[in-house]
Scaffold this motif. Structure first.
Motif, short mmCIF file in Angstrom:
data_model
loop_
_atom_site.label_atom_id
_atom_site.label_comp_id
_atom_site.label_asym_id
_atom_site.label_seq_id
_atom_site.Cartn_x
_atom_site.Cartn_y
_atom_site.Cartn_z
N LYS A 26 -79.08 41.90 -49.89
CA LYS A 26 -77.59 41.05 -49.92
C LYS A 26 -78.23 39.65 -50.19
N GLY A 27 -77.59 39.00 -51.11
CA GLY A 27 -77.66 37.67 -51.49
C GLY A 27 -78.61 37.18 -52.35
N TYR A 28 -79.38 37.99 -52.95
CA TYR A 28 -80.47 37.77 -53.92
C TYR A 28 -80.57 38.90 -55.10
N PRO A 29 -79.39 38.87 -55.90
CA PRO A 29 -79.15 39.99 -56.84
C PRO A 29 -80.41 40.01 -57.90
N ARG A 30 -80.73 38.93 -58.49
CA ARG A 30 -81.67 38.82 -59.56
C ARG A 30 -83.13 38.98 -58.79
N ASP A 31 -83.32 38.49 -57.85
CA ASP A 31 -84.55 38.90 -57.02
C ASP A 31 -84.74 40.39 -56.66
N TYR A 32 -84.07 40.83 -56.19
CA TYR A 32 -83.66 42.41 -56.03
C TYR A 32 -84.09 43.33 -57.24
N ALA A 33 -83.26 42.62 -58.44
CA ALA A 33 -83.76 43.49 -59.54
C ALA A 33 -85.00 43.30 -59.95
N HIS A 34 -85.41 42.11 -59.55
CA HIS A 34 -87.02 41.95 -60.22
C HIS A 34 -87.79 42.90 -59.56
N TYR A 35 -87.92 42.89 -58.30
CA TYR A 35 -88.72 43.61 -57.43
C TYR A 35 -88.46 44.87 -57.56
N ALA A 36 -87.18 45.21 -57.72
CA ALA A 36 -87.14 46.86 -58.02
C ALA A 36 -87.48 47.33 -59.37
N ALA A 37 -87.71 46.60 -60.15
CA ALA A 37 -88.42 46.95 -61.70
C ALA A 37 -90.11 46.92 -61.22
N GLN A 38 -90.47 45.91 -60.37
CA GLN A 38 -91.82 46.22 -60.28
C GLN A 38 -92.33 47.31 -59.45
N ALA A 87 -94.93 49.76 -60.69
CA ALA A 87 -96.13 50.23 -59.85
C ALA A 87 -96.17 51.92 -59.34
N GLU A 88 -95.11 52.27 -59.09
CA GLU A 88 -94.98 53.74 -58.67
C GLU A 88 -95.29 54.62 -59.97
N ARG A 89 -94.95 54.26 -61.25
CA ARG A 89 -95.26 54.83 -62.39
C ARG A 89 -96.99 54.92 -62.59
N ALA A 99 -99.28 47.68 -54.04
CA ALA A 99 -97.99 47.05 -54.50
C ALA A 99 -96.79 47.82 -54.22
N ALA A 100 -96.81 49.17 -54.51
CA ALA A 100 -95.50 49.91 -54.47
C ALA A 100 -95.16 50.11 -52.99
N GLU A 101 -96.23 50.41 -52.22
CA GLU A 101 -96.11 50.65 -50.80
C GLU A 101 -95.38 49.31 -50.19
N GLY A 102 -95.90 48.09 -50.32
CA GLY A 102 -95.48 46.82 -49.96
C GLY A 102 -94.00 46.41 -50.36
N ILE A 103 -93.59 46.73 -51.51
CA ILE A 103 -92.37 46.53 -52.21
C ILE A 103 -91.41 47.68 -51.54
N ARG A 104 -91.69 48.75 -51.43
CA ARG A 104 -90.99 49.96 -51.12
C ARG A 104 -90.50 49.58 -49.40
N ALA A 105 -91.26 48.93 -48.74
CA ALA A 105 -91.20 48.76 -47.49
C ALA A 105 -90.13 47.56 -47.03
N ALA A 122 -96.37 41.23 -54.33
CA ALA A 122 -96.38 40.79 -55.73
C ALA A 122 -97.83 40.71 -56.49
N VAL A 123 -98.93 39.98 -55.23
CA VAL A 123 -100.05 39.82 -55.52
C VAL A 123 -100.69 40.86 -55.87
N ALA A 124 -100.59 41.99 -55.04
CA ALA A 124 -101.32 43.27 -55.14
C ALA A 124 -100.74 43.83 -56.69
N TYR A 125 -99.58 43.84 -57.04
CA TYR A 125 -99.14 44.03 -58.12
C TYR A 125 -99.81 43.21 -59.44
N ALA A 126 -99.93 42.09 -59.32
CA ALA A 126 -100.57 41.11 -60.21
C ALA A 126 -102.44 41.57 -60.41
#
Length: 345
Positions: A325-337, A341-343, A312-318, A301-305
């Motif tokens: 499991k257990g964090y649906p909102r956070d998962y959606a947030h990072y998936a959007a990032q 980042a890939e775009r 950022a894309a490499e770090g989030i993807r890994a 997230a810092v790389a993204y900022a």
């Protein structure tokens, strides 16, 4: 199973706060693992009548029936006022501060109640994504009332424990108020949390509250003040988990000001600190989520900022698969990032 063990369940407590008697019976049975027939003797209501209540064909309206069900279900005392708290009252009640101001007198308090409330709050933290902060709001505020009512008869280390628990509740209420765009009340609850953490000598909690305040300020578009507050959160002797959270927030604020070299250095520091405490029991309760997966996502997230899109894309993807499991909102947030980042990469 003890009478109050099912009452640790967030869904059941939320149903009680809403005084939804059909949901109360259903959620209690689910949490206790009981059939309608099994509940019959416990509350003194025949199984067909229980079925009619749960299906909405019968309503629970008389004080006598409500009292019988509440007694049979062993409703914990800290929930008795939950139904009185509504979403119209976001701001902290003045009597909370007064109640704590008159604490620290010589007395004896049964801390088993406080320990129980602390365990329940831990479940609420994990359940917020699924149950919803608004549903749990009156429950947590009622729990806070119960904690602060214990303080006037408490002193020394016991009082310090209660102040930490009160600060944790106030922080939770602040977070929910912020999510509901109630920024003024959110800051008011956070102010109470910080004061109580300081009064109780809890450096980690005081740091975490400042970290959250920095997050609010950064979200509000003031990175200069956010950086100042995040730097204040890093002061003092902190556990590795709390120090990691403060360093991460400072990195985000630095990145927002274009200080990318500093942001990257702080991100590395935050990651190293987080990886020192892989076991949940070695972290403060409110940092239950800060495992290796989240620490790596924070670094990404810092790389993204910093607009390091490829990193950022490499770090989030890994790291993202570990958050499914257990964090649906956070998962959606990072998936959007990740998609963004890939775009941009």
């Amino acid at each position: 199973m003890s009478g109050r063990e099912p009452w640790a369940d967030p869904g059941l407590r939320a149903a009680w706060a809403q005084q939804d008697w059909a949901a109360i019976l259903r959620e209690y049975r689910r949490a206790a693992g009981l059939s309608q027939r099994g509940l019959e003797a416990q509350i003194g209501v025949a199984q067909p009548y229980i079925a009619a209540i749960e299906k909405g064909r019968r309503r629970v309206t008389t004080p006598e029936l409500k009292a019988r069900i509440a007694e049979g279900l062993h409703v914990p005392p800290e929930l008795t006022g939950a139904a009185k708290h509504t979403h119209d009252g976001w701001t902290p009640p003045a009597e909370l501060q007064e109640r704590i101001a008159h604490g620290h007198t010589v007395g004896r308090t049964d801390l088993r109640t406080a320990d129980w409330i602390g365990e329940v709050l831990a479940r609420h933290r994990r359940a917020e994504d699924e149950v919803g902060g608004q549903s749990l709001w009156p429950v947590v505020q009622s729990q806070l009332d119960a904690v602060t009512r214990l303080l006037p008869n408490t002193s020394g280390e016991a009082a310090d424990r209660l102040l930490l628990l009160a600060a944790e509740h106030a922080h939770w209420l602040s977070w929910v108020a912020w999510a509901e765009r109630q920024s003024g009340p959110a800051l008011s609850w956070l102010g109470l949390a910080h004061g109580w953490a300081i009064d109780g000598g809890h450096a980690d909690m005081a740091s975490w509250v400042l970290r959250v305040r920095s997050y609010y300020t950064l979200q509000g578009g003031d990175p200069v003040r956010a950086l100042r507050t995040a730097e204040a959160a890093r002061a003092g002797s902190l556990s590795p988990g709390a120090a990691s959270a403060a360093a991460h927030q400072t990195a985000l604020a630095a990145a927002a000001l274009g200080e990318r070299t500093r942001a990257r250095r702080l991100a590395d520091e935050a990651l190293a600190l987080a990886l020192e405490v892989p076991d949940e029991e070695d972290r403060p309760g409110w940092l239950y989520w800060l495992d290796g997966t989240r620490a790596r996502l924070d670094a990404a997230a810092v790389a993204y900022a910093c607009r390091d899109w490829a990193a950022a894309a490499e770090g989030i993807r890994a790291a993202l698969p570990g958050l499914e499991k257990g964090y649906p909102r956070d998962y959606a947030h990072y998936a959007a990032q990740l998609a963004d980042a890939e775009r941009r990469a």
